[in-house]
Design a protein around this motif. Structure first.
Motif, mmCIF file in Angstrom:
data_model
loop_
_atom_site.group_PDB
_atom_site.id
_atom_site.type_symbol
_atom_site.label_atom_id
_atom_site.label_comp_id
_atom_site.label_asym_id
_atom_site.label_seq_id
_atom_site.Cartn_x
_atom_site.Cartn_y
_atom_site.Cartn_z
ATOM 1 N N LYS A 128 0.831 -1.217 0.000
ATOM 2 C CA LYS A 128 0.000 0.000 0.000
ATOM 3 C C LYS A 128 0.862 1.262 0.000
ATOM 4 C CE LYS A 128 -4.137 1.769 2.347
ATOM 5 N NZ LYS A 128 -3.757 3.166 2.601
ATOM 6 N N GLU A 129 2.055 1.160 0.542
ATOM 7 C CA GLU A 129 2.943 2.319 0.625
ATOM 8 C C GLU A 129 3.870 2.433 -0.581
ATOM 9 O OE1 GLU A 129 4.976 1.958 4.329
ATOM 10 O OE2 GLU A 129 3.157 2.262 5.545
ATOM 11 N N SER A 130 3.817 1.455 -1.479
ATOM 12 C CA SER A 130 4.682 1.478 -2.662
ATOM 13 C C SER A 130 4.133 2.435 -3.720
ATOM 14 C CB SER A 130 4.804 0.069 -3.267
ATOM 15 O OG SER A 130 5.459 0.116 -4.516
ATOM 16 N N SER A 131 4.977 3.288 -4.247
ATOM 17 C CA SER A 131 4.557 4.213 -5.311
ATOM 18 C C SER A 131 4.364 3.491 -6.638
ATOM 19 C CB SER A 131 5.606 5.320 -5.475
ATOM 20 O OG SER A 131 6.866 4.758 -5.829
#
Length: 459
Positions: free
Chosen positions: A277-280
């Protein structure tokens, strides 16, 4: 909004004026379109980021660059594609010179999907224009940001009597399908594809349906699992799994199933981190409705990795499902998300029972170093197109026709195949006048023996 019937009538008048049959005029439009798209590169990238949280790299790789490549190909080859082709004559028509002429169909409707909203709107649009048609493009209402950019680009390049983008929802699509078109090109779900086909049938309108289905990925025990995982994770999670040719499920040799699951887990973490979820680089599901649909699919399934869902952010984590029932929802519906069911096989018969339980898939993938197994598999099953030891990449070769079969669609396009799709192949024989054998003219008495010999040796 402008009246659809008025737009169609204006385009029909323009087509009848023969204006779009001028090759140089088509090239002028295509060059102007390329310049406009290049000027709007950042607008396209930002629009897709708003619609999917898609990274710039993925947008360029899977959408923008492919559109520019399609334009460059058409501009470079259009004169050659459109030139009448000399065909070998038959002795039965001697003396003659035989040709195939290509002509545009006329007024074309292109209905684009939401999953690759720029690429899958612009590529058929480019080929329809290249072939000399007028076009009404209906971009997806689910990707509003990208659709607005598409509409702006087309508006800035084309007179409305040649091409126009009309935005809107189901009511607009319904109204467009109620009109009489010379050709319809639709990309989307099988369910809507049936509606399009029914509407086209009323006027005997030729139609291309680019649909989807449950595309299998078969993995035997002769492979390097780390390499398989790298390619499978990339192909499955590109665009958040919202790819019509994505691997919908895996069928793996039972003795390596657990090893495969382990390397898939490691590869997902390696590419997207412990918290994707935090990966761009990890996109979102298109909307809350589809997020809820995916949540329903994995309910009561054996989740061995992932399963995290945040509906407010349209986030579904990379998820692995172990051995779902063939009658379950997840094995009966196209997943269209980052969820990968893992099934196993012992024999070829096991594979047959799984794949033949479903409609013809759009794609089929095989990871194997066993040439006999590969050849038997690709010859045994019917599917639109496939790759051995990788995923998705057949879409990137414009020399290969792309399309489905049965429930996954009908008709092909890409590159020259796209130009041909939007062109009517018109056979022409130019008969010589210097010789006119009397054989074919009455009376026929006494000619039967000679007729049979002619067809035996020259027919």
């Amino acid at each position: 909004m402008k009246n659809i019937l008025d737009i169609l009538n204006n385009q029909r008048d323009c087509f009848n004026s023969q204006k779009t049959k001028d090759i140089n005029y088509r090239l002028t439009l295509l060059n102007a379109l390329r310049a406009e798209i290049l000027d709007n590169e950042q607008s396209v990238i930002q629009a897709l980021k708003k619609d999917f949280k898609k990274s710039e790299f993925e947008t360029y790789l899977s959408e923008f660059a492919l559109v520019i490549s399609s334009l460059n190909l058409a501009i470079k080859n259009l004169k050659k594609w459109a030139k009448p082709k000399r065909i070998k004559s038959s002795l039965l028509t001697f003396p003659s010179k035989d040709y195939i002429y290509t002509e545009p169909y006329g007024n074309v409707l292109v209905i684009a999907p939401w999953n690759y909203p720029f690429l899958l709107a612009m590529e058929p649009f480019i080929m329809a224009i290249s072939a000399g048609n007028t076009v009404v493009l209906k971009p997806s209402e689910l990707t509003q940001n990208t659709s607005k950019v598409i509409t702006k680009i087309i508006q800035n390049v084309f007179p409305e009597n040649i091409a126009i983008s009309i935005e809107g929802g189901v009511e607009i699509s319904t109204e467009l399908l109620a009109q009489k078109w010379d050709y319809i090109f639709f990309t989307g779900s099988t369910k809507v594809g049936k509606i399009v086909a029914k509407a086209a049938a009323k006027n005997l309108t030729p139609v291309v349906l680019e649909l989807g289905g449950k595309s299998p990925c078969i993995i035997d025990d002769s492979v390097n699992l780390k390499l398989v995982a790298r390619r499978l994770v990339w192909g499955k999670l590109l665009n958040g799994g919202q790819t019509c040719i994505s691997a919908d499920y895996v069928i793996v040799k039972s003795n390596i199933k657990q090893d495969l699951i382990n390397v898939l887990k490691n590869e997902i973490i390696r590419r997207y981190g412990e918290i994707p979820k935090e990966s761009s680089d990890y996109p979102r599901i298109i909307n809350e409705t589809n997020t809820k649909r995916l949540e329903t699919l994995i309910k009561n399934e054996n989740i061995v990795f992932g399963g995290e869902i945040h509906k407010d952010d349209c986030y579904v984590s990379p998820t692995i499902i172990d051995e779902p029932n063939l009658d379950s929802k997840i094995m009966q519906e196209e997943i269209f998300g980052p969820i990968l069911p893992i099934l196993t096989y012992e024999t070829d018969t096991d594979i047959e029972k799984i794949i033949w339980n479903l409609d013809h898939p759009l794609s089929l993938y095989v990871f194997s170093n066993n040439k006999k197994f590969v050849e038997n598999t690709i010859k045994k099953f019917s599917f639109g197109g496939g790759v051995i030891n990788d995923l998705l990449i057949h879409f990137g070769n414009h020399r290969l026709p792309f399309g489905g079969i049965g429930g996954s669609g009908m008709g092909k396009y890409h590159g020259k195949h796209g130009f041909d799709t939007f062109s009517n192949a018109k056979p022409i024989i130019k008969r010589g006048n210097w010789y006119d054998p009397s054989f074919r003219y009455p009376p026929y008495k006494g000619k039967m023996s000679l007729l049979k010999k002619v067809f035996k040796y020259f027919g």
